[in-house]
Design a protein around this motif. Structure first.
Motif, PDB file in Angstrom:
ATOM      1  N   HIS A  24       0.854  -1.177   0.000  1.00 38.64           N
ATOM      2  CA  HIS A  24       0.000   0.000   0.000  1.00 38.64           C
ATOM      3  C   HIS A  24       0.891   1.227   0.000  1.00 38.64           C
ATOM      4  CE1 HIS A  24      -2.918   2.980   1.421  1.00 38.64           C
ATOM      5  NE2 HIS A  24      -3.870   2.109   1.133  1.00 38.64           N
ATOM      6  N   PRO A  25       0.547   2.264  -0.759  1.00 37.83           N
ATOM      7  CA  PRO A  25       1.422   3.433  -0.815  1.00 37.83           C
ATOM      8  C   PRO A  25       1.635   4.107   0.529  1.00 37.83           C
ATOM      9  CG  PRO A  25      -0.676   3.847  -1.923  1.00 37.83           C
ATOM     10  CD  PRO A  25      -0.595   2.380  -1.676  1.00 37.83           C
ATOM     11  N   PHE A  26       0.720   3.897   1.502  1.00 37.28           N
ATOM     12  CA  PHE A  26       0.866   4.541   2.800  1.00 37.28           C
ATOM     13  C   PHE A  26       1.158   3.536   3.904  1.00 37.28           C
ATOM     14  CE2 PHE A  26      -2.141   7.300   0.421  1.00 37.28           C
ATOM     15  CZ  PHE A  26      -1.261   8.349   0.226  1.00 37.28           C
ATOM     16  N   ALA A  27       1.558   2.324   3.556  1.00 37.91           N
ATOM     17  CA  ALA A  27       1.838   1.296   4.564  1.00 37.91           C
ATOM     18  C   ALA A  27       3.274   0.840   4.456  1.00 37.91           C
ATOM     19  CB  ALA A  27       0.891   0.107   4.388  1.00 37.91           C
ATOM     20  N   GLY A  28       3.742   0.237   5.522  1.00 34.46           N
ATOM     21  CA  GLY A  28       5.091  -0.316   5.521  1.00 34.46           C
ATOM     22  C   GLY A  28       5.095  -1.717   4.959  1.00 34.46           C
ATOM     23  N   ASN A  29       5.995  -2.557   5.477  1.00 36.76           N
ATOM     24  CA  ASN A  29       6.127  -3.911   4.956  1.00 36.76           C
ATOM     25  C   ASN A  29       5.216  -4.915   5.653  1.00 36.76           C
ATOM     26  OD1 ASN A  29       8.163  -3.095   3.155  1.00 36.76           O
ATOM     27  ND2 ASN A  29       9.708  -3.223   4.790  1.00 36.76           N
ATOM     28  N   ARG A  30       4.654  -4.568   6.805  1.00 33.92           N
ATOM     29  CA  ARG A  30       3.813  -5.499   7.535  1.00 33.92           C
ATOM     30  C   ARG A  30       2.372  -5.439   7.032  1.00 33.92           C
ATOM     31  NH1 ARG A  30       4.325  -4.220  13.703  1.00 33.92           N
ATOM     32  NH2 ARG A  30       3.745  -2.175  12.872  1.00 33.92           N
ATOM     33  N   SER A  31       1.664  -6.561   7.182  1.00 33.52           N
ATOM     34  CA  SER A  31       0.253  -6.602   6.788  1.00 33.52           C
ATOM     35  C   SER A  31      -0.623  -5.877   7.787  1.00 33.52           C
ATOM     36  CB  SER A  31      -0.215  -8.058   6.645  1.00 33.52           C
ATOM     37  OG  SER A  31       0.481  -8.717   5.609  1.00 33.52           O
ATOM     38  N   LEU A  32      -0.277  -5.919   9.065  1.00 37.84           N
ATOM     39  CA  LEU A  32      -1.071  -5.245  10.085  1.00 37.84           C
ATOM     40  C   LEU A  32      -0.781  -3.746  10.056  1.00 37.84           C
ATOM     41  CD1 LEU A  32      -3.033  -5.468  12.468  1.00 37.84           C
ATOM     42  CD2 LEU A  32      -1.040  -5.805  13.959  1.00 37.84           C
ATOM     43  N   ILE A  33      -1.767  -2.980   9.622  1.00 37.98           N
ATOM     44  CA  ILE A  33      -1.591  -1.527   9.502  1.00 37.98           C
ATOM     45  C   ILE A  33      -1.852  -0.836  10.828  1.00 37.98           C
ATOM     46  CG2 ILE A  33      -2.383   0.535   8.293  1.00 37.98           C
ATOM     47  CD1 ILE A  33      -0.838  -1.483   6.599  1.00 37.98           C
ATOM     48  N   SER A  34      -2.890  -1.253  11.531  1.00 40.64           N
ATOM     49  CA  SER A  34      -3.191  -0.653  12.830  1.00 40.64           C
ATOM     50  C   SER A  34      -3.972  -1.646  13.665  1.00 40.64           C
ATOM     51  CB  SER A  34      -3.994   0.645  12.669  1.00 40.64           C
ATOM     52  OG  SER A  34      -5.313   0.354  12.229  1.00 40.64           O
ATOM     53  N   SER A  35      -3.909  -1.457  14.969  1.00 42.41           N
ATOM     54  CA  SER A  35      -4.668  -2.301  15.882  1.00 42.41           C
ATOM     55  C   SER A  35      -4.978  -1.516  17.139  1.00 42.41           C
ATOM     56  CB  SER A  35      -3.893  -3.575  16.231  1.00 42.41           C
ATOM     57  OG  SER A  35      -2.746  -3.275  16.988  1.00 42.41           O
ATOM     58  N   THR A  36      -6.085  -1.877  17.756  1.00 41.19           N
ATOM     59  CA  THR A  36      -6.470  -1.298  19.037  1.00 41.19           C
ATOM     60  C   THR A  36      -7.002  -2.416  19.921  1.00 41.19           C
ATOM     61  OG1 THR A  36      -7.094   0.791  17.984  1.00 41.19           O
ATOM     62  CG2 THR A  36      -7.910   0.394  20.212  1.00 41.19           C
ATOM     63  N   ALA A  37      -6.401  -2.601  21.074  1.00 36.26           N
ATOM     64  CA  ALA A  37      -6.870  -3.590  22.048  1.00 36.26           C
ATOM     65  C   ALA A  37      -7.327  -2.847  23.293  1.00 36.26           C
ATOM     66  CB  ALA A  37      -5.761  -4.577  22.389  1.00 36.26           C
ATOM     67  N   THR A  38      -8.502  -3.186  23.785  1.00 33.66           N
ATOM     68  CA  THR A  38      -9.109  -2.485  24.914  1.00 33.66           C
ATOM     69  C   THR A  38      -9.508  -3.489  25.987  1.00 33.66           C
ATOM     70  OG1 THR A  38      -9.989  -0.783  23.446  1.00 33.66           O
ATOM     71  CG2 THR A  38     -10.956  -0.927  25.636  1.00 33.66           C
ATOM     72  N   ALA A  39      -9.238  -3.159  27.238  1.00 34.96           N
ATOM     73  CA  ALA A  39      -9.691  -3.959  28.370  1.00 34.96           C
ATOM     74  C   ALA A  39     -10.034  -3.004  29.500  1.00 34.96           C
ATOM     75  CB  ALA A  39      -8.632  -4.962  28.812  1.00 34.96           C
ATOM     76  N   GLY A  40     -11.127  -3.306  30.194  1.00 41.95           N
ATOM     77  CA  GLY A  40     -11.529  -2.419  31.276  1.00 41.95           C
ATOM     78  C   GLY A  40     -12.499  -3.065  32.226  1.00 41.95           C
ATOM     79  N   TYR A  41     -12.741  -2.377  33.330  1.00 42.95           N
ATOM     80  CA  TYR A  41     -13.707  -2.844  34.327  1.00 42.95           C
ATOM     81  C   TYR A  41     -14.437  -1.622  34.881  1.00 42.95           C
ATOM     82  CZ  TYR A  41     -15.729  -5.944  37.822  1.00 42.95           C
ATOM     83  OH  TYR A  41     -16.611  -6.686  38.557  1.00 42.95           O
ATOM     84  N   THR A  42     -15.767  -1.741  35.015  1.00 41.24           N
ATOM     85  CA  THR A  42     -16.589  -0.643  35.496  1.00 41.24           C
ATOM     86  C   THR A  42     -17.270  -1.032  36.799  1.00 41.24           C
ATOM     87  OG1 THR A  42     -17.006   0.178  33.259  1.00 41.24           O
ATOM     88  CG2 THR A  42     -18.528   0.872  34.973  1.00 41.24           C
TER      89      THR A  42
END
Length: 851
Positions: free
Chosen positions: A789-807
């Protein structure tokens, strides 16, 4: 007991002195450590303390109930006012009553379930002594004092003047009024002094929003002032988590206001990034009357520099608003200095988002987004969509609709950043007058509908290459740069005649279009000329819809399972007269019309089920089977499958199609956004569109283009589910670099593939489990690009977000881990958020920031 709940307060403010702004960081780390340790162990017996002290007098008249443990659900505001007794007379009821003294100096002793009331005030205790001469009441044993639904104070002993409404309470607990988000502040104190109708002083007390014996967080101070409906102000408090002191503050202020807006410092936010270091953010929120506010914020990046931004929000009425702001970063102040390896990537962004409805029917809107550079957007934007999007659009328009007419004034700018160039197209200005299809009054016997589109515009196009030699090699021409204003006048009238007979319907549309351009392009040299050009064409369309075929499929009990409907259609379309296609400058879709002589044909399969608008549950639907169908039951389209194709009598479209290069114009861009115009062809790919909506919480879409000769060309799929504790969403698309059939191989590009087709594949899944407002929750969101991709590096994973919480009931903790691998940005970032009811959120939440 009467309870009154107010609306939510979205801007609870924690105000601190300037010396304490930097002291919130220990709070955050302390909360994380202590919450983690405390949550891992079961509760053990603790020594008695003011926060844990139980009282036996109730919120209601039920004995042995702890008022600090009573649930306080958020309810609509009560419309029933507190009961007020006539006059200013104290009325007392009790099991036993003893009176001594003379008139004017009577001393009355009441014992056993004593209930004293005056106006909206109520005092309950085991024993109450009333001194008429001094208007004083002395209460002993399980004292409960209520001021309507605004405040409760309890204690072991109290003295209160029922004329001045002042007094004191010993060994006290209590709570304040509810703010708009439903939060009550609970307090315990050695002594509470009521100094006015709406103000109390707490001596050696503790304040929290947790309605439990051992609060998860609290502020402890030697002295605090609580003003009903305003604020809790604490002097020299210590912030505590599970009784453990975390940090000292010189001053703290907690909002109790009914309104959702209040000026003050916002809760600071922080995060940690490998590329930018520690990020600390702080802001100040300023109210500007009832309908406007202003926020100024600052960011500190320990490895980069400083960021400054501001946001203004206003509302003229319930539908009209104006939001505008800016954000700028001064880069390379900290960390590595500016060099070829570490370029200065600072910059600025500006936005306007506004809508205004005028009383005379005019509508004005603005959606402006201006960024100084793509590098700045990639490096400092927290939105992955903004970081990877090659487009940036801004537009402002004014609209007025009158009967069938629509008048529009528009200013538009669009910048598209490619790998080696940027294309900027502007419409400054654009004035259009359109008429929607409406019947001609002088032809009432014939259903003829007349419509038109007209425009007077100033347009421009500028292509800026990064490497001119490479651009010439790839495009085969020099960059196009038009004058700042190219005049474009357009007029497009049309007539429509719908007819129906024997279940068949035929809609005939005939029109013409003429467009004037003050400049043109030389077909040979591709240079912009000052020579004007007039493009004109005529169009004719016949849309034939045969009768739909339908069949009901039933269950064994005779009830309808679903209905299958087949709807075929055939459209003939002819556009002729465009003999100067190569001389037309391209600005938008208006300029991308070509001659065509085609037939479009397709088949739509629709599957309907019965869905009640009243009984939407499965049990109710089963119970309704076999009964007379109520009016509330309506057909619902659960599944539709459309298959369509076009046949072109002229595969060259009047000379507009240039074999061996990518072509994209009307009418070959109607089925799909993926190009198939690299070679002349009689038939378009077969387009399949599937839409599945079995319930309101589940959906799926599938689209694909299939070639009869080369097979699958492209496909896209979308899936989503939204349940109580499960939310999932996924998008996927795939394209092929198509290999041409032998008869068209002569038109292949240097790769031996059809021009304009590229191999690509992207997948974006996300899943979230739990509820953010209760208990444990978490999720993950990923974005993959499996091709270069013209705006990506060499890895397939472009972005990720992992969320964990307790209310919990009165607070919540959230941790998020981000990764970015987009062009100039290869960054991992860890952030935390701590939400304290009645105060705000520390950590991930950005302060009024759109960028």
């Amino acid at each position: 007991m009467r309870k009154s709940i107010h609306r939510r307060d979205n801007n609870s403010i924690l105000r601190v002195t300037s010396q304490s702004n930097g002291s919130f960081l220990p709070i955050l780390f302390g909360i994380a450590i202590v919450f983690g340790l405390a949550g891992a162990r079961p509760a053990r017996a603790q020594e008695s303390s003011p926060v844990e002290r139980k009282i036996t007098n109730p919120i209601t008249d039920t004995p042995n109930v702890n008022p600090l443990q009573q649930d306080q659900p958020v309810r609509p505001p009560s419309t029933k006012p507190p009961s007020v007794q006539a006059g200013d007379t104290l009325n007392v009821t009790a099991n036993k009553q003893t009176t001594t003294g003379t008139k004017g100096a009577i001393v009355e002793v009441d014992e056993g379930n004593v209930d004293a009331r005056i106006g909206t005030y109520r005092l309950q205790a085991d024993k109450v002594t009333v001194y008429e001469a001094t208007n004083k009441v002395v209460a002993e044993g399980n004292v409960v004092f209520d001021q309507g639904d605004q405040q409760r104070i309890t204690g072991s002993r109290a003295e209160w003047n029922y004329k001045t409404k002042t007094g004191f309470f010993v060994d006290s607990t209590g709570y304040t009024n509810q703010s708009q988000d439903g939060t009550r502040m609970y307090f315990t104190a050695d002594r509470v002094e009521k100094i006015s109708l709406d103000t109390i002083i707490i001596i050696n007390g503790e304040v929290t929003a947790c309605d439990e014996e051992k609060p998860k967080w609290s502020f402890r101070a030697k002295r605090a002032r609580i003003k009903t409906g305003d604020r809790v102000r604490l002097v020299s408090p210590t912030f505590r988590v599970k009784k453990i002191p975390i940090v000292y503050l010189p001053y703290a202020s907690l909002s109790l206001k009914h309104r959702d807006r209040s000026s003050g410092f916002l809760t600071p936010t922080f995060s940690v990034s490998g590329a930018k270091g520690v990020r600390l953010s702080e802001g100040y929120y300023l109210t500007l009357g009832r309908s406007a506010d202003f926020t100024v914020r600052g960011d500190f990046f320990s490895k980069r520099g400083f960021g400054v931004g501001a946001d203004l929000r206003t509302r003229a009425n319930s539908r009209s608003f104006l939001n505008l702001g800016f954000y700028l970063v001064k880069d390379r102040i900290f960390g590595p200095k500016t060099s070829a390896k570490n370029p200065d990537q600072g910059g600025s962004s500006f936005y306007i988002d506004a809508v205004h409805y005028f009383p005379n029917g005019f509508l004005a809107a603005a959606d402006v987004n201006i960024t100084s550079s793509l590098a700045f957007r990639q490096v400092f934007s927290d939105s992955i969509q903004q970081a990877i999007s090659p487009e940036e659009r801004s537009q402002v328009f004014l609209n007025k609709n009158y009967h069938a007419y629509s008048l529009n004034l528009r200013l538009n700018s669009q910048a598209t950043s490619l790998q080696n160039s940027q294309i900027r197209i502007r419409e400054l200005p654009s004035i259009t007058l359109d008429r929607r299809p409406s019947p001609l009054r002088w032809l009432e016997s014939i259903p003829v509908y007349f419509s038109f589109e007209s425009a007077v515009e100033g347009v421009s196009r500028k292509e800026t290459p990064g490497d001119l030699a490479l651009f010439r090699q790839e495009a085969g021409r020099d960059p196009i740069t038009t004058p700042s204003i190219v005049q474009r006048f357009d007029f497009h009238p049309s007539l429509m005649l719908p007819l129906s007979f024997g279940g068949w319907s035929l809609t005939t549309t005939a029109g013409a279009r003429v467009t004037y351009y003050s400049n043109s392009i030389d077909p040979t040299t591709k240079l912009v000329l000052a020579r004007d050009v007039v493009r004109g064409y005529g169009e004719l369309e016949f849309d034939l819809r045969p009768p739909a075929l339908a069949r009901n499929f039933r269950r064994s009990d005779g009830s309808i399972l679903f209905r299958h409907v087949i709807e075929p259609y055939v459209i003939y379309r002819r556009i002729a007269g465009i003999d100067d296609f190569d001389r037309i400058l391209r600005f938008d879709f208006v300029d991308a019309f070509a001659d065509t002589n085609e037939i479009e044909y397709g088949l739509t399969n629709r599957f309907y089920v019965r869905r009640s608008t009243e009984n939407v549950g499965k049990k109710a639907a089963l119970a309704a089977r076999g009964k007379k169908t109520p009016l509330s039951t309506q057909p619902y389209e659960a599944l539709s499958v459309t298959i369509r194709q076009k046949y072109f009598f002229d595969p060259y479209f009047g000379g507009a199609l240039k074999p061996g290069q990518r072509n994209q114009f009307y009418p070959i861009d109607t089925f799909s956004g993926f190009s198939y115009g690299g070679a002349p062809r009689k038939k378009s790919p077969i387009n399949v569109d599937v839409r599945y909506r079995p319930t309101q919480n589940l959906f799926a879409d599938f689209r694909t283009d299939v070639d009869t000769g080369s097979g699958l060309r492209d496909m896209s799929a979308t899936f989503g589910i939204n349940r109580d504790i499960l939310q999932a969403f996924s998008t996927f698309y795939y394209t092929r670099a198509v290999e041409l059939v032998p008869s068209l191989a002569q038109f292949a590009d240097a790769r031996g593939r059809e021009p304009g087709t590229l191999r690509g594949s992207q997948w974006s899944p996300s899943v979230f489990l739990g509820k953010r407002d209760k208990g444990l929750y978490g999720g993950v969101s990923l974005f993959f690009d499996f091709q270069k991709h013209p705006f990506a590096g060499n890895r397939s994973l472009i972005s990720s977000t992992a969320t964990a919480g307790y209310t919990w009931k009165c607070c919540a903790i959230t941790a998020q881990y981000f990764t970015f691998n987009v062009g100039l940005r290869n960054e991992n970032r860890l952030v935390f958020a701590f939400r304290l009811n009645g105060i705000g959120t520390f950590g991930t939440e950005k302060i009024g920031q759109r960028f």
